[in-house]
Write a protein that holds these residues in place. Sequence first.
Motif, PDB file in Angstrom:
ATOM      1  N   GLU A  79       0.828  -1.206   0.000  1.00 45.30           N
ATOM      2  CA  GLU A  79       0.000   0.000   0.000  1.00 45.30           C
ATOM      3  C   GLU A  79       0.865   1.260   0.000  1.00 45.30           C
ATOM      4  OE1 GLU A  79      -2.491  -0.383   3.393  1.00 45.30           O
ATOM      5  OE2 GLU A  79      -3.701  -2.011   2.530  1.00 45.30           O
ATOM      6  N   LEU A  80       1.969   1.218   0.752  1.00 45.31           N
ATOM      7  CA  LEU A  80       2.861   2.374   0.812  1.00 45.31           C
ATOM      8  C   LEU A  80       3.591   2.577  -0.516  1.00 45.31           C
ATOM      9  CD1 LEU A  80       4.362   1.900   4.391  1.00 45.31           C
ATOM     10  CD2 LEU A  80       2.508   3.415   3.689  1.00 45.31           C
ATOM     11  N   LYS A  81       3.905   1.475  -1.220  1.00 41.44           N
ATOM     12  CA  LYS A  81       4.520   1.594  -2.543  1.00 41.44           C
ATOM     13  C   LYS A  81       3.625   2.395  -3.481  1.00 41.44           C
ATOM     14  CE  LYS A  81       5.931  -2.008  -4.668  1.00 41.44           C
ATOM     15  NZ  LYS A  81       5.920  -3.406  -5.180  1.00 41.44           N
ATOM     16  N   GLU A  82       2.357   2.076  -3.457  1.00 39.60           N
ATOM     17  CA  GLU A  82       1.400   2.780  -4.319  1.00 39.60           C
ATOM     18  C   GLU A  82       1.216   4.227  -3.874  1.00 39.60           C
ATOM     19  OE1 GLU A  82      -3.247   2.352  -5.862  1.00 39.60           O
ATOM     20  OE2 GLU A  82      -2.308   0.751  -4.680  1.00 39.60           O
ATOM     21  N   LYS A  83       1.164   4.428  -2.569  1.00 37.38           N
ATOM     22  CA  LYS A  83       0.919   5.771  -2.029  1.00 37.38           C
ATOM     23  C   LYS A  83       2.060   6.731  -2.372  1.00 37.38           C
ATOM     24  CE  LYS A  83       0.219   8.122   2.450  1.00 37.38           C
ATOM     25  NZ  LYS A  83      -0.958   8.895   2.047  1.00 37.38           N
ATOM     26  N   TYR A  84       3.290   6.247  -2.243  1.00 37.56           N
ATOM     27  CA  TYR A  84       4.444   7.125  -2.441  1.00 37.56           C
ATOM     28  C   TYR A  84       5.131   6.914  -3.789  1.00 37.56           C
ATOM     29  CZ  TYR A  84       3.695   7.791   2.544  1.00 37.56           C
ATOM     30  OH  TYR A  84       3.130   8.063   3.767  1.00 37.56           O
ATOM     31  N   ASN A  85       4.636   5.982  -4.552  1.00 38.42           N
ATOM     32  CA  ASN A  85       5.131   5.735  -5.913  1.00 38.42           C
ATOM     33  C   ASN A  85       6.629   5.415  -5.933  1.00 38.42           C
ATOM     34  OD1 ASN A  85       4.849   5.484  -8.720  1.00 38.42           O
ATOM     35  ND2 ASN A  85       5.395   7.639  -9.075  1.00 38.42           N
ATOM     36  N   VAL A  86       7.028   4.496  -5.055  1.00 38.98           N
ATOM     37  CA  VAL A  86       8.416   4.040  -5.014  1.00 38.98           C
ATOM     38  C   VAL A  86       8.428   2.520  -4.847  1.00 38.98           C
ATOM     39  CG1 VAL A  86       9.336   6.185  -4.062  1.00 38.98           C
ATOM     40  CG2 VAL A  86       8.541   4.392  -2.507  1.00 38.98           C
ATOM     41  N   GLY A  87       9.619   1.927  -4.928  1.00 35.54           N
ATOM     42  CA  GLY A  87       9.741   0.493  -4.794  1.00 35.54           C
ATOM     43  C   GLY A  87       9.677   0.022  -3.351  1.00 35.54           C
ATOM     44  N   ALA A  88       9.711  -1.294  -3.190  1.00 34.27           N
ATOM     45  CA  ALA A  88       9.584  -1.883  -1.861  1.00 34.27           C
ATOM     46  C   ALA A  88      10.802  -1.623  -0.991  1.00 34.27           C
ATOM     47  CB  ALA A  88       9.342  -3.387  -1.978  1.00 34.27           C
ATOM     48  N   SER A  89      12.012  -1.635  -1.588  1.00 32.23           N
ATOM     49  CA  SER A  89      13.232  -1.479  -0.792  1.00 32.23           C
ATOM     50  C   SER A  89      13.299  -0.155  -0.039  1.00 32.23           C
ATOM     51  CB  SER A  89      14.469  -1.640  -1.681  1.00 32.23           C
ATOM     52  OG  SER A  89      14.599  -2.974  -2.109  1.00 32.23           O
ATOM     53  N   PRO A  90      13.081   0.994  -0.710  1.00 29.72           N
ATOM     54  CA  PRO A  90      13.122   2.246   0.056  1.00 29.72           C
ATOM     55  C   PRO A  90      12.025   2.339   1.105  1.00 29.72           C
ATOM     56  CG  PRO A  90      12.400   2.651  -2.200  1.00 29.72           C
ATOM     57  CD  PRO A  90      12.913   1.246  -2.158  1.00 29.72           C
ATOM     58  N   ILE A  91      10.871   1.699   0.849  1.00 27.25           N
ATOM     59  CA  ILE A  91       9.804   1.683   1.847  1.00 27.25           C
ATOM     60  C   ILE A  91      10.263   0.936   3.088  1.00 27.25           C
ATOM     61  CG2 ILE A  91       7.516   0.783   2.424  1.00 27.25           C
ATOM     62  CD1 ILE A  91       7.311   3.197   0.667  1.00 27.25           C
ATOM     63  N   ARG A  92      10.805  -0.255   2.892  1.00 22.54           N
ATOM     64  CA  ARG A  92      11.244  -1.063   4.035  1.00 22.54           C
ATOM     65  C   ARG A  92      12.363  -0.363   4.805  1.00 22.54           C
ATOM     66  NH1 ARG A  92      10.875  -5.384   0.076  1.00 22.54           N
ATOM     67  NH2 ARG A  92       9.004  -6.635   0.467  1.00 22.54           N
ATOM     68  N   GLU A  93      13.312   0.226   4.084  1.00 20.11           N
ATOM     69  CA  GLU A  93      14.427   0.907   4.746  1.00 20.11           C
ATOM     70  C   GLU A  93      13.951   2.153   5.488  1.00 20.11           C
ATOM     71  OE1 GLU A  93      17.199   1.495   1.590  1.00 20.11           O
ATOM     72  OE2 GLU A  93      17.426  -0.660   1.236  1.00 20.11           O
ATOM     73  N   ALA A  94      12.972   2.838   4.910  1.00 15.30           N
ATOM     74  CA  ALA A  94      12.413   4.023   5.567  1.00 15.30           C
ATOM     75  C   ALA A  94      11.695   3.633   6.858  1.00 15.30           C
ATOM     76  CB  ALA A  94      11.450   4.742   4.623  1.00 15.30           C
ATOM     77  N   LEU A  95      10.988   2.516   6.822  1.00 12.62           N
ATOM     78  CA  LEU A  95      10.279   2.073   8.028  1.00 12.62           C
ATOM     79  C   LEU A  95      11.267   1.692   9.127  1.00 12.62           C
ATOM     80  CD1 LEU A  95       7.408  -0.064   6.433  1.00 12.62           C
ATOM     81  CD2 LEU A  95       7.245   2.227   7.443  1.00 12.62           C
ATOM     82  N   ILE A  96      12.389   1.099   8.737  1.00  8.54           N
ATOM     83  CA  ILE A  96      13.424   0.777   9.729  1.00  8.54           C
ATOM     84  C   ILE A  96      13.965   2.068  10.343  1.00  8.54           C
ATOM     85  CG2 ILE A  96      15.755  -0.139  10.033  1.00  8.54           C
ATOM     86  CD1 ILE A  96      15.048  -2.255   7.905  1.00  8.54           C
ATOM     87  N   GLN A  97      14.243   3.067   9.505  1.00  7.56           N
ATOM     88  CA  GLN A  97      14.709   4.359  10.013  1.00  7.56           C
ATOM     89  C   GLN A  97      13.720   4.946  11.017  1.00  7.56           C
ATOM     90  OE1 GLN A  97      15.736   7.380   7.210  1.00  7.56           O
ATOM     91  NE2 GLN A  97      17.335   6.186   6.211  1.00  7.56           N
ATOM     92  N   LEU A  98      12.441   4.894  10.672  1.00  7.91           N
ATOM     93  CA  LEU A  98      11.415   5.489  11.541  1.00  7.91           C
ATOM     94  C   LEU A  98      11.230   4.687  12.830  1.00  7.91           C
ATOM     95  CD1 LEU A  98       8.818   6.545   8.822  1.00  7.91           C
ATOM     96  CD2 LEU A  98      10.299   8.034  10.181  1.00  7.91           C
ATOM     97  N   SER A  99      11.582   3.410  12.789  1.00 11.62           N
ATOM     98  CA  SER A  99      11.514   2.618  14.026  1.00 11.62           C
ATOM     99  C   SER A  99      12.622   3.049  14.986  1.00 11.62           C
ATOM    100  CB  SER A  99      11.623   1.120  13.712  1.00 11.62           C
ATOM    101  OG  SER A  99      12.944   0.754  13.321  1.00 11.62           O
ATOM    102  N   TRP A 100      13.752   3.524  14.436  1.00  6.19           N
ATOM    103  CA  TRP A 100      14.852   3.987  15.280  1.00  6.19           C
ATOM    104  C   TRP A 100      14.446   5.217  16.085  1.00  6.19           C
ATOM    105  CZ3 TRP A 100      18.905   3.895  10.741  1.00  6.19           C
ATOM    106  CH2 TRP A 100      19.222   2.565  10.443  1.00  6.19           C
ATOM    107  N   ILE A 101      13.597   6.064  15.523  1.00  7.45           N
ATOM    108  CA  ILE A 101      13.168   7.268  16.242  1.00  7.45           C
ATOM    109  C   ILE A 101      11.806   7.061  16.914  1.00  7.45           C
ATOM    110  CG2 ILE A 101      14.514   8.772  14.736  1.00  7.45           C
ATOM    111  CD1 ILE A 101      11.876   9.602  13.395  1.00  7.45           C
ATOM    112  N   LYS A 102      11.338   5.801  16.920  1.00  3.98           N
ATOM    113  CA  LYS A 102      10.139   5.404  17.669  1.00  3.98           C
ATOM    114  C   LYS A 102       8.837   5.962  17.102  1.00  3.98           C
ATOM    115  CE  LYS A 102      12.795   5.142  21.987  1.00  3.98           C
ATOM    116  NZ  LYS A 102      14.026   5.830  21.546  1.00  3.98           N
ATOM    117  N   TYR A 103       8.825   6.299  15.825  1.00  4.69           N
ATOM    118  CA  TYR A 103       7.582   6.709  15.170  1.00  4.69           C
ATOM    119  C   TYR A 103       6.853   5.503  14.582  1.00  4.69           C
ATOM    120  CZ  TYR A 103       8.233  11.787  15.390  1.00  4.69           C
ATOM    121  OH  TYR A 103       8.338  13.088  15.814  1.00  4.69           O
TER     122      TYR A 103
END
Length: 223
Positions: free
Chosen positions: A33-57
Amino acid sequence: MSSPTLTDKVAKLICQDILSGELKPNQKLVVAELKEKYNVGASPIREALIQLSWIKYVKLEPQKGCWVAPISKVELYDLHESLKVVSSVLLEKSIKEGNEGWELEILTEFHKLSRFKFQGENFNWQEWEERQEAFYTSLLSGCFSKNMLEFFTDIIRQVKRYRRISLNHSPKNFSELFNLDEHEKIMKLTLDKDLDGAKQQLAERVNRMMKEIESTVDDIEMT
């Protein structure tokens, strides 16, 4: 692996949607769903979610999935106490150790803050909060304590999420927090080296801010 620039961009977009309330606490974050929403591939989505987990969002659970981080009064109270303690210690150290460069930085950030005027529903809260955060960071940065300042930044980042969620839920609640006179009083007490007065004024500011957030957390948790 995706480029750091793209990953950072996607992380920023997701972060903005969390702060704006478009992505709500406890909402499941599905990569497809996030791939479609932001019009990017799966890899940057997954890496972005990992980044956001580091800051507890974002909350990640292996083999289960990913969610927007939940909110709770228990966490809010913990953030409140942590913010009061670390800001008090940093302010005291800054007043005792701060130099002329530190004083100039405070004056500069307050000037930037004072350029904003409250405009009701059309007020740019994001820009205001960024300038307000810069002002308070300048107040506490005179201590030259890198680790404690990083801890303060982490707490503020979490409080910001609660503030924005609460503001989105009840926009009128924060009008009383737009008080330049209060900011100016804290600044003057700090620059005058009035340790007790500055610490008391800052603690009162933190208490008022947290009270405004607390008033909406129960309702948000139940929605």
